[in-house]
Write a protein that holds these residues in place. Structure first.
Motif, short mmCIF file in Angstrom:
data_model
loop_
_atom_site.label_atom_id
_atom_site.label_comp_id
_atom_site.label_asym_id
_atom_site.label_seq_id
_atom_site.Cartn_x
_atom_site.Cartn_y
_atom_site.Cartn_z
N SER A 128 39.62 28.84 52.16
CA SER A 128 41.32 28.70 52.20
C SER A 128 41.79 30.31 52.13
N GLU A 129 42.98 30.70 53.31
CA GLU A 129 43.65 31.94 53.32
C GLU A 129 44.88 32.54 51.65
N GLU A 130 44.93 31.07 50.81
CA GLU A 130 44.99 31.48 49.28
C GLU A 130 44.72 31.93 48.58
N ALA A 131 42.80 31.30 48.80
CA ALA A 131 42.00 31.42 47.80
C ALA A 131 41.51 32.86 47.74
N ALA A 132 41.95 33.76 49.24
CA ALA A 132 41.44 35.12 49.47
C ALA A 132 42.13 35.56 48.95
N ALA A 133 43.32 35.83 49.15
CA ALA A 133 45.38 35.61 49.15
C ALA A 133 44.80 36.25 47.24
N TYR A 134 44.40 35.00 46.34
CA TYR A 134 44.67 34.85 45.03
C TYR A 134 43.65 36.16 44.79
N LEU A 135 42.01 36.19 45.35
CA LEU A 135 41.31 36.32 44.38
C LEU A 135 41.44 38.39 44.44
N SER A 136 41.85 38.62 45.58
CA SER A 136 42.33 40.25 45.90
C SER A 136 43.12 40.37 44.74
N TRP A 137 44.32 39.86 44.98
CA TRP A 137 45.34 39.70 43.29
C TRP A 137 44.58 40.03 42.34
N TYR A 138 43.71 38.61 42.12
CA TYR A 138 43.52 39.32 40.46
C TYR A 138 41.87 40.25 40.66
N VAL A 176 46.18 32.94 35.37
CA VAL A 176 47.35 33.62 34.83
C VAL A 176 46.26 34.82 33.51
N SER A 177 45.03 34.97 33.50
CA SER A 177 43.97 35.99 32.89
C SER A 177 44.57 37.12 33.16
N PRO A 178 44.36 37.52 34.53
CA PRO A 178 45.15 39.08 34.94
C PRO A 178 45.99 39.65 34.36
N VAL A 179 47.22 38.87 34.23
CA VAL A 179 48.47 39.51 33.80
C VAL A 179 48.34 39.08 32.47
#
Length: 382
Positions: free
Chosen positions: A189-199, A331-334
């Motif tokens: 999903s686009e959501e997964a790709a966006a989250y992993l990029s942010w992570y 949330v672990s990266p934060v």
């Protein structure tokens, strides 16, 4: 049998003239294996094979889950059961919320964290599933922890058509790969790709700023988990989530090499280690409003312990409280960024870590405004 013959003909038609791309090759091999198993009376069922043939080469897809088992999906799952909060958290982040039809009891008890999931059918505890409730929601995928519940309580009672993916989705060393695999097998999903990029961006930022610090110059940290069960204080060393966070943030756990896991240590030993920073791990706060006072009390209690005024962290007012809802999972990266900013404030003076957390809550969770404004995830907040 007519359908089996048709599927075999399909495989012959799509047989590669040369080398196939890896994903297409995998799909073809999985489909062929499914057909052969069906001919032996051991297959996934003609309906699933028919769907897989119509979706080829996007499906079938397979992963090896964290329990070491190969899981095959012949079509994207449409009715998912998540047995624990970590699974619900991960599934929501990668865009699967609208496919979840049943949830574990920890999710039903967290309406501020999971407002869109808390009202769904309760399928029991993470380690004590309600099989009848699971079957009643007719799932085509179930996500559970690696060890809980054991297979005798879960898979043994489920029909073969309901695949179970076992992933922890909270351990620092496996979280990213697990999330990526879960996104892959459920369709991506686009959501997964966006989250992993942010992570990746957040953790790369932290590593760029603390990765080159020499060992002898790293900040020494004591992790406090409250009063000890026998005496002294209880701490968290190797094998715990907080240890992984502070190491990723560039810190040194003073308990490392002295104890492992969750262990009691004497007050005199804590004083003798002279930690630069103390992190207090709390089970309070998080996706609950109005608990900042509990964090303040925990901090004041530790700082007022006899003899603790001699500890540099206490003397220099570098004692912080972290909610257990802040350190694990999506949330672990934060959490790593926040801890790094406490350990090395000069290196992160240009980063508004509170704003990064607010971005996470807004982009990747369904938590309401009351959590964004009144939830307590760490203390002091600034």
């Amino acid at each position: 049998m007519r359908w089996i013959t048709g599927l075999i003909l399909l495989l012959l038609i799509i047989a590669p003239a040369g080398a196939l791309a890896s994903a297409e090759d995998d799909a073809r091999n999985l489909l062929a294996a499914g057909i052969l198993s069906e001919m032996k009376g051991e297959g996934p069922g003609i309906d699933l094979l028919r769907d897989a043939a119509s979706l080829y080469p996007d499906y079938p897809r397979s992963i090896t889950d964290s329990g070491g088992r190969v899981v095959i999906l012949y079509r994207p799952p449409e009715r998912i059961v998540v047995m624990n909060s970590n699974a619900a958290d991960a599934a929501s982040v990668i865009g699967l919320s609208d496919r979840i039809v049943g949830v574990g009891d920890t999710i039903t008890k967290a309406p501020l964290q999971f407002p869109d999931l808390a009202g769904l059918p309760n399928i029991g505890k993470y380690n004590e599933p309600d099989i009848e409730a699971i079957l009643a929601v007719r799932p085509d995928l179930l996500i559970s922890y690696v060890l809980w519940p054991d297979t005798e309580k879960l898979e043994r009672h489920l029909p073969k058509r309901i695949p179970v993916i076992r992933m922890d989705l909270y351990k620092a060393d496996t979280f990213r790969s697990e999330l990526s695999e879960l996104a892959h097998i459920t369709g991506g999903s686009e959501e997964a790709a966006a989250y992993l990029s942010w992570y990746d961006d957040i953790l790369s930022l932290v590593n760029e700023r603390v990765g080159s610090i020499p060992d002898e110059e790293r900040v020494r940290v004591f992790v406090d988990y409250g009063s000890g069960k026998s005496s002294g204080r209880r701490t968290m060393s190797e094998g715990t989530g907080m240890h992984d966070i502070l190491v990723a943030a560039g810190g040194v756990n003073v308990a490392s090499g002295h104890v492992s896991g969750y262990a009691d240590v004497e007050n005199e030993w804590v004083i003798s280690q002279r930690p630069d920073v103390v992190l207090i791990w709390s089970g309070k706060g998080g996706y609950i409003t109005g608990e900042e006072a509990l964090f303040r009390e925990a901090r004041d209690d530790l700082m007022g312990m006899p003899g603790f005024s001699r500890i540099p962290a206490v003397r220099d007012d570098r004692v912080y409280v972290v909610s257990s809802a802040f350190g694990f999972g999506t949330v672990s990266p934060v959490a790593v960024l926040k801890v790094a900013s406490w350990l090395y404030p000069d290196r992160f003076a240009d980063i508004d870590t509170d704003a990064v957390h607010a971005e996470y809550l807004t982009r990747f969770t369904h938590a309401g405004e009351e959590i964004r404004t009144s939830g307590t995830f760490y203390y002091p907040a600034r």
